[in-house]
Design a protein around this motif. Structure first.
Motif, PDB file in Angstrom:
ATOM      1  N   SER A 138     -16.507  -4.241  27.511  1.00  0.00           N
ATOM      2  CA  SER A 138     -15.396  -4.137  26.565  1.00  0.00           C
ATOM      3  C   SER A 138     -14.392  -3.129  27.091  1.00  0.00           C
ATOM      4  O   SER A 138     -14.732  -2.238  27.862  1.00  0.00           O
ATOM      5  CB  SER A 138     -15.886  -3.714  25.172  1.00  0.00           C
ATOM      6  OG  SER A 138     -16.414  -2.402  25.210  1.00  0.00           O
ATOM      7  N   ARG A 140     -11.827  -0.486  25.432  1.00  0.00           N
ATOM      8  CA  ARG A 140     -11.560   0.121  24.132  1.00  0.00           C
ATOM      9  C   ARG A 140     -10.161   0.720  24.024  1.00  0.00           C
ATOM     10  O   ARG A 140      -9.622   0.838  22.933  1.00  0.00           O
ATOM     11  CB  ARG A 140     -12.613   1.212  23.864  1.00  0.00           C
ATOM     12  CG  ARG A 140     -14.037   0.686  23.748  1.00  0.00           C
ATOM     13  CD  ARG A 140     -14.264  -0.021  22.436  1.00  0.00           C
ATOM     14  NE  ARG A 140     -14.032   0.893  21.327  1.00  0.00           N
ATOM     15  CZ  ARG A 140     -14.912   1.808  20.910  1.00  0.00           C
ATOM     16  NH1 ARG A 140     -16.088   1.937  21.523  1.00  0.00           N
ATOM     17  NH2 ARG A 140     -14.634   2.591  19.887  1.00  0.00           N
ATOM     18  N   ASN A 141      -9.588   1.108  25.154  1.00  0.00           N
ATOM     19  CA  ASN A 141      -8.292   1.773  25.087  1.00  0.00           C
ATOM     20  C   ASN A 141      -7.510   1.506  26.367  1.00  0.00           C
ATOM     21  O   ASN A 141      -8.093   1.350  27.446  1.00  0.00           O
ATOM     22  CB  ASN A 141      -8.473   3.273  24.881  1.00  0.00           C
ATOM     23  CG  ASN A 141      -7.212   3.951  24.400  1.00  0.00           C
ATOM     24  OD1 ASN A 141      -6.243   3.293  24.033  1.00  0.00           O
ATOM     25  ND2 ASN A 141      -7.196   5.269  24.408  1.00  0.00           N
ATOM     26  N   SER A 156     -16.152   0.855  26.829  1.00  0.00           N
ATOM     27  CA  SER A 156     -16.862   1.278  25.627  1.00  0.00           C
ATOM     28  C   SER A 156     -17.709   2.522  25.861  1.00  0.00           C
ATOM     29  O   SER A 156     -17.964   3.288  24.936  1.00  0.00           O
ATOM     30  CB  SER A 156     -17.755   0.135  25.120  1.00  0.00           C
ATOM     31  OG  SER A 156     -18.644  -0.298  26.141  1.00  0.00           O
ATOM     32  N   SER A 343     -10.307  -7.674  23.430  1.00  0.00           N
ATOM     33  CA  SER A 343     -11.190  -6.506  23.397  1.00  0.00           C
ATOM     34  C   SER A 343     -10.339  -5.262  23.206  1.00  0.00           C
ATOM     35  O   SER A 343      -9.396  -5.018  23.953  1.00  0.00           O
ATOM     36  CB  SER A 343     -11.996  -6.394  24.700  1.00  0.00           C
ATOM     37  OG  SER A 343     -12.869  -5.288  24.656  1.00  0.00           O
ATOM     38  N   GLY A 344     -10.680  -4.469  22.200  1.00  0.00           N
ATOM     39  CA  GLY A 344      -9.960  -3.223  21.978  1.00  0.00           C
ATOM     40  C   GLY A 344      -8.590  -3.426  21.372  1.00  0.00           C
ATOM     41  O   GLY A 344      -8.296  -4.464  20.775  1.00  0.00           O
TER      42      GLY A 344
END
Length: 363
Positions: A138, A140-141, A156, A343-344
């Motif tokens: 994933s 996340r940012n 992640s 994702s994210g």
């Protein structure tokens, strides 16, 4: 359809036309005739134009739903899709969204792998930024440097990397496995990030060196005009970007309970003039230049992404793109992708293009 296409290609061969380019051209013409609503990008990919849909924000705000056509993308072969090119000025005449997307749910490891993509805020000009993130479970940012050259991501587990669009080089920082916050310096040289619990660092894009720093990192941060503006848990902190000396603190009402004043959702505009924070009870709009904060109970729209001058905002989940004109109380929502998985959170970059307006012809 496949049988028709094969017969057409077979007929071309029988006529003595064995040139691969001619065969491809004939096949493309046949596809266009069979699917006039599709605009093909390569052999396996295309987009169609579809109207935006109804969007509602419940009790928060009454908005006028806008209907217009936006692209909906069907990407089966990512390597056939155009990559973002810093030398292509036409890509940067509007602000852009960036996001992590696996373009296919097939068993193909490449197509089902997370890649970083971008598109203009009006939904056009989808580009593949990098596939260096394939293998991450994933993303996340994300963070894009102000000069658009560097894209940073955090997985992640906190693993971080940077892709250089100019050179194609990938810099991995996988040993830093913890929090996810990060932002870029105003000159695009430094990526600031948290490398452990309550520990912060910066990566130097010129030397590749990583060094510790002594101030807190939050993603909702902008360095602009020599100042650094950061949205924290209970307000906005403004400091001198060179000395880290505090210039101003704009806090929410301290008489509220912790839950009522905690900023669960936060965002900041590209110049650090305005910021947003909200929780289930209240919304808070910060005028950083004036040093004020407006508290709202109802009649507000959360802003996970905030544009220049707080004119436009968007939700950060790009599965359905949702844009709000906060000046004229309008909303657009459309499904930009036919399949695959996000994702994210999506982010905004190149935010000052077109004077910060997200649609051409806007005022």
């Amino acid at each position: 359809m496949k049988k028709i296409l094969l017969l057409a290609l077979f007929s071309i061969t029988l006529m003595g036309c064995n040139d691969p380019e001619s065969v491809a051209a004939e096949a493309a013409q046949l596809r266009a005739e069979q699917h006039p609503d599709r605009t093909y990008v390569g052999v396996h990919n295309y987009y169609i134009m579809e109207s935006s849909e109804h969007a509602a924000f419940g009790r928060k705000k009454e908005l006028k739903v806008m209907y217009q056509d936006f692209p909906r993308y069907f990407v089966e072969k990512a390597k056939e899709w155009p990559k973002e090119d810093l030398n292509d000025a036409s890509s940067y005449d509007l602000p852009r969204f960036q996001f992590a997307w696996a373009n296919s749910s097939s068993k193909d490891e490449y197509e089902s792998g997370l890649k970083i993509w971008s598109m203009k805020t009006d939904g056009t000009d989808l580009r593949l930024v990098t596939d260096a993130t394939i293998g991450f479970a994933s993303i996340r940012n994300l963070a894009r440097s102000p000069n658009n050259r560097y894209v940073a991501w955090a997985g992640s587990g906190g693993q971080k990397g940077v892709y250089d669009l100019k050179t194609g080089k990938v810099s991995n920082m996988h040993k830093f496995t913890s929090p996810l916050d990060m932002f870029w310096s105003e000159d695009s040289r430094y990526l600031y990030f948290d490398d452990a619990i309550n520990s912060y660092a910066r990566w130097d894009s010129e030397t590749g060196e990583i060094s510790e720093i002594d101030f807190q990192i939050r993603t909702a941060t902008v360095s602009f005009d020599g100042k650094r503006m950061t949205v924290l848990d209970f307000g906005v902190l403004v400091v001198d970007a060179n000395t880290n000396e505090e210039i101003n603190w704009i806090g929410v009402d301290r008489s509220l309970s912790m839950n009522e004043r905690s900023l669960d959702i936060s965002s900041i505009d590209p110049e650090g003039r305005y910021a947003w924070g909200s929780n289930p009870s209240f919304g808070f709009f910060f005028d950083i230049e004036k040093g004020t904060v407006k508290q709202m109970v109802d009649d507000f729209v959360p802003a996970q992404i905030l544009g220049k001058d707080a004119h436009y905002s968007a939700l950060s989940k790009m599965t359905y793109v949702t844009i709000v004109d906060r000046i004229e109380d309008k909303v657009w929502s459309w499904r930009a992708f036919s399949h695959g998985a996000m994702s994210g959170k999506g982010i905004l970059y190149n935010g000052l293009a077109n004077d910060g307006l997200w649609f051409k012809g806007s005022k």
